[in-house]
Design a protein around this motif. Structure first.
Motif, short mmCIF file in Angstrom:
data_model
loop_
_atom_site.label_atom_id
_atom_site.label_comp_id
_atom_site.label_asym_id
_atom_site.label_seq_id
_atom_site.Cartn_x
_atom_site.Cartn_y
_atom_site.Cartn_z
N VAL A 42 0.93 -1.23 0.12
CA VAL A 42 0.12 0.67 0.41
C VAL A 42 0.96 1.38 0.01
CG1 VAL A 42 -2.26 -1.23 0.80
CG2 VAL A 42 -0.54 0.07 2.44
N PRO A 43 0.45 2.53 -0.48
CA PRO A 43 1.18 3.79 -0.79
C PRO A 43 1.71 4.05 1.03
CG PRO A 43 -0.73 4.09 -1.34
CD PRO A 43 -1.18 2.69 -1.59
N ILE A 44 1.57 3.69 1.90
CA ILE A 44 2.42 4.56 2.58
C ILE A 44 3.91 3.14 3.38
CG2 ILE A 44 1.01 2.92 4.63
CD1 ILE A 44 1.15 5.43 6.35
N PHE A 45 4.38 2.47 2.63
CA PHE A 45 5.08 1.72 3.10
C PHE A 45 5.78 1.96 2.33
CE2 PHE A 45 2.66 -2.55 3.10
CZ PHE A 45 1.76 -2.89 4.44
N LEU A 55 -4.94 2.61 5.87
CA LEU A 55 -5.11 1.86 6.64
C LEU A 55 -3.15 1.18 6.59
CD1 LEU A 55 -8.31 -0.02 4.60
CD2 LEU A 55 -7.51 1.19 7.24
N TYR A 56 -3.21 0.18 8.01
CA TYR A 56 -1.80 -0.38 7.63
C TYR A 56 -0.86 0.85 8.18
CZ TYR A 56 -4.16 -4.26 6.48
OH TYR A 56 -5.21 -5.94 5.86
N PHE A 98 7.25 5.33 3.98
CA PHE A 98 7.87 4.73 5.10
C PHE A 98 9.59 4.17 4.68
CE2 PHE A 98 4.07 2.77 7.70
CZ PHE A 98 3.71 4.05 8.86
N ARG A 99 9.50 3.11 4.11
CA ARG A 99 10.91 3.32 3.04
C ARG A 99 11.89 4.91 2.93
NH1 ARG A 99 7.29 -0.17 0.46
NH2 ARG A 99 8.14 -2.64 1.53
N ASP A 100 11.18 5.31 2.39
CA ASP A 100 11.56 7.08 1.63
C ASP A 100 12.18 7.69 3.15
OD1 ASP A 100 10.89 6.09 -0.62
OD2 ASP A 100 9.07 7.30 -0.76
#
Length: 146
Positions: A86-89, A132-133, A92-94
């Motif tokens: 999902v885009p938020i992952f 979400l997530y 987080f990595r960035d």
């Protein structure tokens, strides 16, 4: 006010980050997460996104070194599709890359295993994240002497 310090870093959050030792974990969780039920120490950042909280925390707290732990940051897996992104992952990595550089990865943990790990965390930062997530666990690292 303090100079050069992200204003999201409240006195309570700064105290928790300073008190944590090498290897201690802190969770940043979204608005749906049962933070009050799982937290040993709860810091509330209502109205703040998980990514803004992550950016603020990583501005002062080092992640553990990849040679000490293979993955010093973990996110919750998507239920029913552990490989899903999902885009938020990626956000987080960035942010991890921005603050820690190359060589740091974002691990993933099954939902209920994530819950159990959060229960053991030194502290939980409950955000107003609506995506979400939007949950991540960070392992605190060390500051190497100059």
């Amino acid at each position: 006010m303090l100079k050069n310090l992200n204003p999201l870093l409240s006195p309570d959050l700064l105290q928790v980050l300073r008190a944590m030792g090498h290897g201690d974990e802190i969770a940043i969780v979204d608005g749906n997460y049962p933070a009050d039920a799982h937290a040993q120490r709860l810091i509330r950042l209502d109205g703040v996104s998980a990514t803004a909280a992550l950016d603020a925390i990583l501005s002062v707290m080092p992640l553990d070194l990849p040679e000490f732990v293979p993955e010093p940051a973990f996110r919750m897996q998507v239920v029913g599709n552990p490989q899903a992104e999902v885009p938020i992952f990626q956000e987080f990595r960035d942010l991890i890359g921005k603050h820690e550089g190359a060589g740091y990865t974002l691990g993933s943990i099954e939902r209920f295993a994530f819950y159990e790990r959060v229960k053991q965390a030194y502290a939980v930062v409950s955000t107003g994240e609506a995506r979400l997530y939007g949950n991540i666990i960070l392992v605190k690292g060390i500051i190497k002497p100059a």
